[in-house]
Design a protein around this motif. Sequence first.
Motif, PDB file in Angstrom:
ATOM      1  N   PRO A  77       0.856  -1.200   0.000  1.00 38.80           N
ATOM      2  CA  PRO A  77       0.000   0.000   0.000  1.00 38.80           C
ATOM      3  C   PRO A  77       0.883   1.239   0.000  1.00 38.80           C
ATOM      4  CG  PRO A  77      -0.729  -1.584   1.664  1.00 38.80           C
ATOM      5  CD  PRO A  77       0.597  -2.063   1.149  1.00 38.80           C
ATOM      6  N   LEU A  78       0.356   2.353  -0.487  1.00 40.04           N
ATOM      7  CA  LEU A  78       1.173   3.554  -0.636  1.00 40.04           C
ATOM      8  C   LEU A  78       1.754   4.004   0.704  1.00 40.04           C
ATOM      9  CD1 LEU A  78       2.193   5.434  -2.788  1.00 40.04           C
ATOM     10  CD2 LEU A  78       0.180   6.891  -2.440  1.00 40.04           C
ATOM     11  N   HIS A  79       0.966   3.918   1.781  1.00 39.93           N
ATOM     12  CA  HIS A  79       1.477   4.311   3.102  1.00 39.93           C
ATOM     13  C   HIS A  79       2.648   3.428   3.513  1.00 39.93           C
ATOM     14  CE1 HIS A  79       1.682   5.563   7.279  1.00 39.93           C
ATOM     15  NE2 HIS A  79       1.546   4.301   7.645  1.00 39.93           N
ATOM     16  N   ASP A  80       2.539   2.118   3.256  1.00 40.50           N
ATOM     17  CA  ASP A  80       3.628   1.203   3.598  1.00 40.50           C
ATOM     18  C   ASP A  80       4.857   1.459   2.728  1.00 40.50           C
ATOM     19  OD1 ASP A  80       2.023   0.068   5.510  1.00 40.50           O
ATOM     20  OD2 ASP A  80       1.406  -1.621   4.263  1.00 40.50           O
ATOM     21  N   ALA A  81       4.613   1.858   1.483  1.00 39.52           N
ATOM     22  CA  ALA A  81       5.742   2.204   0.613  1.00 39.52           C
ATOM     23  C   ALA A  81       6.464   3.439   1.143  1.00 39.52           C
ATOM     24  CB  ALA A  81       5.257   2.451  -0.818  1.00 39.52           C
ATOM     25  N   PHE A  82       5.694   4.425   1.602  1.00 45.00           N
ATOM     26  CA  PHE A  82       6.301   5.601   2.224  1.00 45.00           C
ATOM     27  C   PHE A  82       7.126   5.176   3.437  1.00 45.00           C
ATOM     28  CE2 PHE A  82       2.769   8.732   0.717  1.00 45.00           C
ATOM     29  CZ  PHE A  82       3.322   8.718  -0.554  1.00 45.00           C
ATOM     30  N   GLY A  83       6.563   4.250   4.239  1.00 42.07           N
ATOM     31  CA  GLY A  83       7.276   3.765   5.420  1.00 42.07           C
ATOM     32  C   GLY A  83       8.567   3.059   5.052  1.00 42.07           C
ATOM     33  N   ALA A  84       8.526   2.274   3.976  1.00 38.47           N
ATOM     34  CA  ALA A  84       9.728   1.572   3.527  1.00 38.47           C
ATOM     35  C   ALA A  84      10.793   2.563   3.079  1.00 38.47           C
ATOM     36  CB  ALA A  84       9.379   0.615   2.383  1.00 38.47           C
ATOM     37  N   VAL A  85      10.358   3.652   2.474  1.00 35.75           N
ATOM     38  CA  VAL A  85      11.295   4.705   2.077  1.00 35.75           C
ATOM     39  C   VAL A  85      11.973   5.291   3.310  1.00 35.75           C
ATOM     40  CG1 VAL A  85      11.429   7.053   1.186  1.00 35.75           C
ATOM     41  CG2 VAL A  85      10.228   5.313  -0.118  1.00 35.75           C
ATOM     42  N   MET A  86      11.172   5.625   4.330  1.00 38.66           N
ATOM     43  CA  MET A  86      11.729   6.190   5.560  1.00 38.66           C
ATOM     44  C   MET A  86      12.716   5.213   6.203  1.00 38.66           C
ATOM     45  SD  MET A  86      10.276   9.146   5.643  1.00 38.66           S
ATOM     46  CE  MET A  86      10.202   9.050   3.854  1.00 38.66           C
ATOM     47  N   LEU A  87      12.342   3.936   6.203  1.00 38.83           N
ATOM     48  CA  LEU A  87      13.200   2.910   6.795  1.00 38.83           C
ATOM     49  C   LEU A  87      14.515   2.807   6.046  1.00 38.83           C
ATOM     50  CD1 LEU A  87      13.109   0.783   9.101  1.00 38.83           C
ATOM     51  CD2 LEU A  87      12.366  -0.875   7.389  1.00 38.83           C
ATOM     52  N   ASP A 111       1.611  11.084  22.855  1.00 40.42           N
ATOM     53  CA  ASP A 111       0.882  12.274  23.295  1.00 40.42           C
ATOM     54  C   ASP A 111       0.491  13.162  22.118  1.00 40.42           C
ATOM     55  OD1 ASP A 111       1.019  11.507  25.930  1.00 40.42           O
ATOM     56  OD2 ASP A 111       2.766  12.756  26.404  1.00 40.42           O
ATOM     57  N   ARG A 112       1.311  13.118  21.067  1.00 40.41           N
ATOM     58  CA  ARG A 112       1.012  13.912  19.867  1.00 40.41           C
ATOM     59  C   ARG A 112       0.049  13.186  18.931  1.00 40.41           C
ATOM     60  NH1 ARG A 112       3.907  18.324  18.964  1.00 40.41           N
ATOM     61  NH2 ARG A 112       3.179  18.290  16.808  1.00 40.41           N
ATOM     62  N   ASN A 113      -0.313  11.955  19.282  1.00 36.80           N
ATOM     63  CA  ASN A 113      -1.182  11.130  18.434  1.00 36.80           C
ATOM     64  C   ASN A 113      -0.554  10.856  17.076  1.00 36.80           C
ATOM     65  OD1 ASN A 113      -3.394  10.843  20.271  1.00 36.80           O
ATOM     66  ND2 ASN A 113      -4.000  12.959  19.809  1.00 36.80           N
ATOM     67  N   TRP A 114       0.768  10.709  17.077  1.00 35.70           N
ATOM     68  CA  TRP A 114       1.475  10.350  15.852  1.00 35.70           C
ATOM     69  C   TRP A 114       1.589   8.828  15.784  1.00 35.70           C
ATOM     70  CZ3 TRP A 114       6.282  13.999  14.805  1.00 35.70           C
ATOM     71  CH2 TRP A 114       5.812  15.292  14.536  1.00 35.70           C
ATOM     72  N   THR A 115       1.079   8.237  14.715  1.00 31.04           N
ATOM     73  CA  THR A 115       1.184   6.798  14.509  1.00 31.04           C
ATOM     74  C   THR A 115       2.508   6.498  13.823  1.00 31.04           C
ATOM     75  OG1 THR A 115      -1.224   6.613  14.296  1.00 31.04           O
ATOM     76  CG2 THR A 115       0.110   4.773  13.464  1.00 31.04           C
ATOM     77  N   ILE A 116       3.422   5.909  14.582  1.00 30.85           N
ATOM     78  CA  ILE A 116       4.768   5.632  14.087  1.00 30.85           C
ATOM     79  C   ILE A 116       5.050   4.136  14.215  1.00 30.85           C
ATOM     80  CG2 ILE A 116       7.226   6.173  14.332  1.00 30.85           C
ATOM     81  CD1 ILE A 116       5.536   8.611  13.566  1.00 30.85           C
ATOM     82  N   ALA A 117       5.637   3.546  13.178  1.00 26.93           N
ATOM     83  CA  ALA A 117       5.974   2.123  13.222  1.00 26.93           C
ATOM     84  C   ALA A 117       6.942   1.845  14.367  1.00 26.93           C
ATOM     85  CB  ALA A 117       6.596   1.686  11.900  1.00 26.93           C
ATOM     86  N   PRO A 118       6.761   0.733  15.082  1.00 25.92           N
ATOM     87  CA  PRO A 118       7.626   0.417  16.225  1.00 25.92           C
ATOM     88  C   PRO A 118       9.111   0.352  15.867  1.00 25.92           C
ATOM     89  CG  PRO A 118       5.701  -1.014  16.207  1.00 25.92           C
ATOM     90  CD  PRO A 118       5.701  -0.275  14.901  1.00 25.92           C
TER      91      PRO A 118
END
Length: 214
Positions: A77-87, A111-118
Amino acid sequence: MKISELSRRSGVSVATIKYYLREDVLPAGEPTSSNQASYGDGHLRRLRLIRALIDIGGLSLARVRDALAATENDELPLHDAFGAVMLGLDDPGMTVADDDTVGEVRDWLADRNWTIAPDAPATRRLAELIGILRTFGLPVTAESFSAAADTAEATAIDEVRYAHDQPDRIASVEMMLIGTVVYERAMAMVRRLALEAASARIDDGTGIDDPARG
Protein backbone atom coordinates in the motif's frame (compact mmCIF):
# COMPACT_ATOMS: atom_id res chain seq x y z
CA MET A 1 17.17 9.03 -26.51
CA LYS A 2 20.59 7.39 -26.70
CA ILE A 3 22.74 6.98 -23.62
CA SER A 4 24.93 9.87 -24.77
CA GLU A 5 21.89 12.17 -24.84
CA LEU A 6 20.77 10.88 -21.46
CA SER A 7 24.23 11.70 -20.13
CA ARG A 8 24.16 15.20 -21.61
CA ARG A 9 20.71 16.03 -20.26
CA SER A 10 21.29 14.56 -16.80
CA GLY A 11 24.86 15.72 -16.28
CA VAL A 12 25.84 12.17 -15.33
CA SER A 13 28.70 10.57 -17.23
CA VAL A 14 28.07 7.63 -19.56
CA ALA A 15 30.39 5.47 -17.43
CA THR A 16 28.37 6.27 -14.29
CA ILE A 17 25.07 5.59 -16.06
CA LYS A 18 26.37 2.19 -17.15
CA TYR A 19 27.46 1.53 -13.56
CA TYR A 20 23.97 2.37 -12.29
CA LEU A 21 22.51 0.02 -14.90
CA ARG A 22 24.80 -2.80 -13.77
CA GLU A 23 23.92 -2.13 -10.12
CA ASP A 24 20.17 -2.19 -10.88
CA VAL A 25 19.44 1.28 -9.52
CA LEU A 26 18.58 2.49 -13.03
CA PRO A 27 16.12 0.46 -15.15
CA ALA A 28 17.39 -0.93 -18.44
CA GLY A 29 16.53 0.94 -21.60
CA GLU A 30 14.52 -0.37 -24.53
CA PRO A 31 16.88 -2.43 -26.72
CA THR A 32 17.35 -1.03 -30.23
CA SER A 33 20.19 -3.34 -31.30
CA SER A 34 22.51 -5.95 -29.83
CA ASN A 35 24.55 -3.34 -27.96
CA GLN A 36 22.38 -0.22 -27.83
CA ALA A 37 19.21 0.88 -26.05
CA SER A 38 16.84 3.82 -25.99
CA TYR A 39 16.06 5.78 -22.83
CA GLY A 40 13.13 8.00 -21.92
CA ASP A 41 12.15 10.78 -19.55
CA GLY A 42 11.61 8.22 -16.79
CA HIS A 43 15.31 7.37 -16.90
CA LEU A 44 16.19 11.06 -16.76
CA ARG A 45 13.96 11.54 -13.71
CA ARG A 46 15.43 8.49 -12.01
CA LEU A 47 19.00 9.65 -12.66
CA ARG A 48 18.28 13.03 -11.13
CA LEU A 49 16.75 11.33 -8.13
CA ILE A 50 19.74 9.02 -7.66
CA ARG A 51 22.18 11.92 -7.86
CA ALA A 52 20.18 13.96 -5.36
CA LEU A 53 20.06 11.07 -2.90
CA ILE A 54 23.79 10.49 -3.20
CA ASP A 55 25.07 14.07 -3.51
CA ILE A 56 22.62 15.83 -1.18
CA GLY A 57 21.40 13.00 1.01
CA GLY A 58 24.78 11.33 1.38
CA LEU A 59 23.27 7.88 0.83
CA SER A 60 25.36 4.94 -0.29
CA LEU A 61 24.39 3.23 -3.53
CA ALA A 62 23.16 0.21 -1.57
CA ARG A 63 20.82 2.40 0.48
CA VAL A 64 19.66 4.16 -2.67
CA ARG A 65 18.83 0.77 -4.15
CA ASP A 66 16.83 -0.27 -1.08
CA ALA A 67 14.92 3.01 -0.97
CA LEU A 68 14.11 2.91 -4.68
CA ALA A 69 12.83 -0.66 -4.40
CA ALA A 70 9.83 0.70 -2.49
CA THR A 71 8.80 2.74 -5.52
CA GLU A 72 8.39 -0.40 -7.62
CA ASN A 73 6.72 -2.82 -5.19
CA ASP A 74 3.08 -2.70 -6.29
CA GLU A 75 2.09 -5.10 -3.51
CA LEU A 76 2.79 -2.46 -0.85
CA PRO A 77 0.00 0.00 0.00
CA LEU A 78 1.17 3.55 -0.64
CA HIS A 79 1.48 4.31 3.10
CA ASP A 80 3.63 1.20 3.60
CA ALA A 81 5.74 2.20 0.61
CA PHE A 82 6.30 5.60 2.22
CA GLY A 83 7.28 3.77 5.42
CA ALA A 84 9.73 1.57 3.53
CA VAL A 85 11.30 4.71 2.08
CA MET A 86 11.73 6.19 5.56
CA LEU A 87 13.20 2.91 6.79
CA GLY A 88 15.66 2.83 3.91
CA LEU A 89 17.00 6.27 4.78
CA ASP A 90 18.41 5.19 8.12
CA ASP A 91 19.99 2.23 9.84
CA PRO A 92 18.43 1.37 13.22
CA GLY A 93 21.47 -0.74 14.07
CA MET A 94 23.68 2.35 14.11
CA THR A 95 21.95 4.04 17.05
CA VAL A 96 23.15 3.81 20.65
CA ALA A 97 20.10 5.33 22.29
CA ASP A 98 19.33 4.72 25.95
CA ASP A 99 16.14 2.66 26.38
CA ASP A 100 14.71 5.15 28.89
CA THR A 101 15.16 7.99 26.41
CA VAL A 102 13.62 5.90 23.65
CA GLY A 103 10.64 5.35 25.95
CA GLU A 104 10.44 9.09 26.59
CA VAL A 105 10.37 9.79 22.86
CA ARG A 106 7.70 7.13 22.27
CA ASP A 107 5.54 8.60 25.04
CA TRP A 108 5.93 12.04 23.47
CA LEU A 109 4.92 10.67 20.07
CA ALA A 110 1.88 9.00 21.62
CA ASP A 111 0.88 12.27 23.30
CA ARG A 112 1.01 13.91 19.87
CA ASN A 113 -1.18 11.13 18.43
CA TRP A 114 1.47 10.35 15.85
CA THR A 115 1.18 6.80 14.51
CA ILE A 116 4.77 5.63 14.09
CA ALA A 117 5.97 2.12 13.22
CA PRO A 118 7.63 0.42 16.22
CA ASP A 119 10.81 -0.18 14.22
CA ALA A 120 11.02 3.34 12.79
CA PRO A 121 14.74 4.28 12.96
CA ALA A 122 13.91 7.96 13.47
CA THR A 123 12.49 7.24 16.94
CA ARG A 124 15.74 5.79 18.22
CA ARG A 125 17.77 8.37 16.30
CA LEU A 126 15.95 11.24 18.02
CA ALA A 127 16.46 9.55 21.39
CA GLU A 128 20.15 9.16 20.63
CA LEU A 129 20.50 12.83 19.71
CA ILE A 130 18.67 13.91 22.88
CA GLY A 131 21.11 11.79 24.85
CA ILE A 132 24.09 13.43 23.16
CA LEU A 133 22.72 16.91 23.91
CA ARG A 134 22.29 15.94 27.56
CA THR A 135 25.88 14.77 27.85
CA PHE A 136 26.89 18.34 27.01
CA GLY A 137 24.70 19.68 29.79
CA LEU A 138 21.79 20.92 27.67
CA PRO A 139 18.46 20.54 29.53
CA VAL A 140 16.71 18.88 26.61
CA THR A 141 13.65 16.61 26.68
CA ALA A 142 11.49 15.21 23.91
CA GLU A 143 8.98 17.94 24.78
CA SER A 144 11.63 20.51 23.83
CA PHE A 145 10.95 19.62 20.20
CA SER A 146 7.20 20.18 20.30
CA ALA A 147 7.26 23.57 18.55
CA ALA A 148 9.49 22.18 15.82
CA ALA A 149 7.20 19.15 15.57
CA ASP A 150 4.17 21.40 15.07
CA THR A 151 5.88 23.10 12.13
CA ALA A 152 7.13 19.80 10.73
CA GLU A 153 3.66 18.27 10.95
CA ALA A 154 2.08 21.14 9.02
CA THR A 155 4.63 20.92 6.21
CA ALA A 156 4.51 17.10 6.21
CA ILE A 157 0.76 17.14 5.61
CA ASP A 158 1.30 19.34 2.56
CA GLU A 159 4.14 17.10 1.34
CA VAL A 160 2.14 13.88 1.66
CA ARG A 161 -0.90 15.40 -0.04
CA TYR A 162 1.28 16.63 -2.88
CA ALA A 163 2.86 13.18 -3.21
CA HIS A 164 -0.58 11.54 -3.34
CA ASP A 165 -1.58 13.93 -6.13
CA GLN A 166 1.23 12.74 -8.41
CA PRO A 167 0.16 11.01 -11.64
CA ASP A 168 1.39 7.53 -10.71
CA ARG A 169 2.61 5.46 -7.79
CA ILE A 170 6.29 5.66 -8.68
CA ALA A 171 6.12 9.44 -8.92
CA SER A 172 4.34 9.58 -5.55
CA VAL A 173 6.97 7.55 -3.71
CA GLU A 174 9.82 9.29 -5.50
CA MET A 175 8.36 12.63 -4.41
CA MET A 176 8.30 11.47 -0.78
CA LEU A 177 11.84 10.19 -1.08
CA ILE A 178 13.38 13.31 -2.55
CA GLY A 179 11.21 15.55 -0.40
CA THR A 180 12.40 13.84 2.77
CA VAL A 181 16.08 14.00 1.91
CA VAL A 182 16.23 17.50 0.43
CA TYR A 183 13.65 19.15 2.68
CA GLU A 184 15.46 17.94 5.80
CA ARG A 185 18.66 19.54 4.54
CA ALA A 186 16.81 22.75 3.71
CA MET A 187 15.35 22.91 7.24
CA ALA A 188 18.82 22.34 8.70
CA MET A 189 20.11 25.29 6.69
CA VAL A 190 17.23 27.48 7.91
CA ARG A 191 18.17 26.62 11.50
CA ARG A 192 21.82 27.52 10.86
CA LEU A 193 20.72 30.87 9.47
CA ALA A 194 18.47 31.41 12.50
CA LEU A 195 21.36 30.69 14.86
CA GLU A 196 23.57 33.20 13.08
CA ALA A 197 20.81 35.82 13.14
CA ALA A 198 20.13 35.22 16.84
CA SER A 199 23.82 35.48 17.67
CA ALA A 200 24.09 38.76 15.78
CA ARG A 201 21.09 40.24 17.60
CA ILE A 202 22.42 39.26 21.01
CA ASP A 203 25.91 40.53 20.25
CA ASP A 204 24.72 43.93 19.03
CA GLY A 205 22.21 44.35 21.83
CA THR A 206 19.17 44.19 19.57
CA GLY A 207 17.74 41.29 21.54
CA ILE A 208 15.59 38.42 20.34
CA ASP A 209 12.22 39.13 21.94
CA ASP A 210 10.87 40.41 18.64
CA PRO A 211 12.11 38.20 15.73
CA ALA A 212 10.71 40.71 13.21
CA ARG A 213 13.09 43.45 14.41
CA GLY A 214 16.28 44.24 12.53
